[in-house]
Design an enzyme around this catalytic site. Structure first.
Site, PDB file in Angstrom:
ATOM      1  N   GLY A  11       0.887  -1.256   0.373  1.00 30.37           N
ATOM      2  CA  GLY A  11       0.372   0.211   0.141  1.00 30.37           C
ATOM      3  C   GLY A  11       1.167   1.105  -0.220  1.00 30.37           C
ATOM      4  N   GLY A  14      -0.615   5.014  -0.714  1.00 29.76           N
ATOM      5  CA  GLY A  14      -1.342   5.360  -0.028  1.00 29.76           C
ATOM      6  C   GLY A  14      -0.579   6.343   1.401  1.00 29.76           C
ATOM      7  N   ASP A  36       2.452  -2.629  -4.605  1.00 30.27           N
ATOM      8  CA  ASP A  36       0.887  -1.622  -3.828  1.00 30.27           C
ATOM      9  C   ASP A  36      -0.083  -1.712  -5.855  1.00 30.27           C
ATOM     10  OD1 ASP A  36      -1.623   0.166  -4.810  1.00 30.27           O
ATOM     11  OD2 ASP A  36      -0.188   1.600  -2.949  1.00 30.27           O
ATOM     12  N   ILE A  56      -2.092  -7.427  -3.291  1.00 31.99           N
ATOM     13  CA  ILE A  56      -1.341  -8.453  -2.534  1.00 31.99           C
ATOM     14  C   ILE A  56      -2.122  -9.933  -1.654  1.00 31.99           C
ATOM     15  CG2 ILE A  56      -0.863  -5.982  -0.629  1.00 31.99           C
ATOM     16  CD1 ILE A  56      -3.319  -6.600   0.826  1.00 31.99           C
ATOM     17  N   TYR A 155     -14.746  -2.630   8.209  1.00 35.76           N
ATOM     18  CA  TYR A 155     -13.665  -1.993   8.161  1.00 35.76           C
ATOM     19  C   TYR A 155     -12.882  -1.747   9.311  1.00 35.76           C
ATOM     20  CZ  TYR A 155      -9.119   1.464   8.456  1.00 35.76           C
ATOM     21  OH  TYR A 155      -7.920   1.976   8.362  1.00 35.76           O
ATOM     22  N   LYS A 159      -9.615  -4.931  11.309  1.00 36.46           N
ATOM     23  CA  LYS A 159      -8.748  -4.568  11.928  1.00 36.46           C
ATOM     24  C   LYS A 159      -8.835  -4.810  13.065  1.00 36.46           C
ATOM     25  CE  LYS A 159      -7.067  -1.291   8.905  1.00 36.46           C
ATOM     26  NZ  LYS A 159      -5.327  -2.040   8.342  1.00 36.46           N
TER      27      LYS A 159
HETATM   28  N1  SER Z   1      -8.414   7.350   9.492  1.00 41.83           N
HETATM   29  C1  SER Z   1      -9.703   5.742   8.483  1.00 41.83           C
HETATM   30  C2  SER Z   1     -10.735   5.825   8.111  1.00 41.83           C
HETATM   31  O1  SER Z   1     -11.374   6.814   8.569  1.00 41.83           O
HETATM   32  C3  SER Z   1      -9.734   4.666   9.855  1.00 41.83           C
HETATM   33  O2  SER Z   1      -8.584   4.313   9.937  1.00 41.83           O
HETATM   34  O3  SER Z   1     -11.085   5.084   7.588  1.00 41.83           O
END
Ligand code: SER
Length: 339
Positions: A11, A14, A36, A56, A155, A159
């Site tokens: 990544g 980014g 990436d 990945i 997300y 995580k």
């Molecule tokens: N800043 C990120 C988001 O808003 C969170 O890790 O998705």
């Protein structure tokens, strides 16, 4: 032929990758290989030894990297952020969870092949938390790593689970095998607050309102903030985020009492950010147009985090508080960027 020792960054194109590549290039002693989907921009491309363009999830590509390079440090930054992940949860799971699993396997194989633990740096997020309502958020104050671990987003779930996967690889990998195979991956994770860079803008996150507000004002573009003025979550200037990754990577293993660390720097409300931005860029047109659903996500994230473990174990100490972040880093650098 011997394989070449390098740092691997996924990544890499980014926001964190940008800062990290520059910082490693300045340090000079860490040749970098990147992976990436998107190629690095011209100037950054010159700072790395080799770019691999691809996913990945491409095991053949990972095998190729394994065969050519001896990797001691992995910075696994590739991810789909929180807003984007809500639109494509299956893809989010593939990239964020299966992708991380592939990289942990890669690190395990690297460690087994060269015989040293591979330090695996993993950015997690305040999205790993889920506060049930605004009352609980106000009462919670500075949240500790192990509290409120009930994320509401795909997300955040991704995580949080990968934090556990990393701990598994570090400490318990194939625990029933005759020979000990764990300890080849030295997993170290930071739960980042919202990050604000002066040179890049985020894409697909939910803390994006702060950086978007700043970058819009600097370009004399109107901006409608998608959260209420009283909305409060922790933020950090990008250089502190990069330094934190490097500090955690360099910390002696025996000093680390956990695999996952909170860090924070300042936690302004959206209204406070607006006031600072308007003072810095007179004429800025910032309004509020609440997106109730994205608001709900930000409301589930803590107003502040307890980062005492990071400070005690590896000396975390951010350079930029709110005022210095704006006066010494964001405002001058952004003015230059859009000049
Ligand atoms: N800043 C990120 C988001 O808003 C969170 O890790 O998705």
């Amino acid at each position: 032929m011997l394989r070449k020792p390098v740092v691997l960054i996924t990544g890499a194109s980014g926001e964190i990758g940008h800062g990290l590549i520059r910082r490693l290039a300045d340090a000079g002693n860490h040749p970098v290989v990147t992976l990436d989907l998107k190629p690095l921009e011209g100037e950054l491309a010159r700072l790395v030894q080799r770019q691999f363009a691809g996913s990945i999830l491409d095991t053949n590509l990972l095998e190729r990297i394994l065969s050519e390079y001896e990797v001691d440090h992995v910075y696994h930054l590739a991810a789909l952020l929180s807003t984007r992940s809500e639109f494509t949860p299956t893809t989010a799971h593939q990239v964020n969870v299966e992708g991380t699993m592939q990289l942990l396997e890669f690190a395990q194989k690297q460690g087994e092949s060269h015989g040293r633990p591979v330090t695996f740096l993993y950015p997690s997020s305040i999205a790993a938390y889920g506060l049930p309502d605004l009352g609980a958020k106000a009462r919670a104050g500075k949240v500790k790593e192990d509290d409120f671990n009930e994320p509401t987003t795909m997300y955040g779930c991704n995580k949080l689970y990968c934090e556990h996967l990393g701990r598994y690889y570090s400490r318990h990998y194939k625990q029933l095998a005759a020979e000990t195979l764990s300890g080849k991956v030295d997993f170290r994770c930071i739960r980042f607050p919202g990050l604000i860079s002066a040179v890049t803008v985020p894409s697909g996150g939910t803390s994006d309102y702060a950086p978007e507000m700043i970058h819009a004002a600097a370009q004399h573009k109107p901006y409608a903030c998608f959260v209420r003025p009283d909305t409060r979550i922790p933020f950090m200037a990008m250089p502190d985020a990069v330094e934190a990754l490097l500090a955690l990577a360099a910390a002696p293993r025996e000093r680390l009492t956990r695999t996952v660390y909170n860090i924070g720097a300042f936690n302004p409300s959206a209204e406070e950010v607006r006031q600072i931005v308007e003072a810095a860029f007179p004429g800025a047109e910032i309004t509020t147009k609440v997106d109730v659903k994205r608001q709900g996500i930000v409301d589930s994230w803590p107003a502040d985090v307890d980062d005492s473990a990071a400070r005690a174990d590896w000396g975390f100490s951010p350079r930029f508080d709110l005022d210095r972040a704006f006066q010494d880093y964001l405002i001058p650098t952004i003015r230059e960027l859009y000049r």
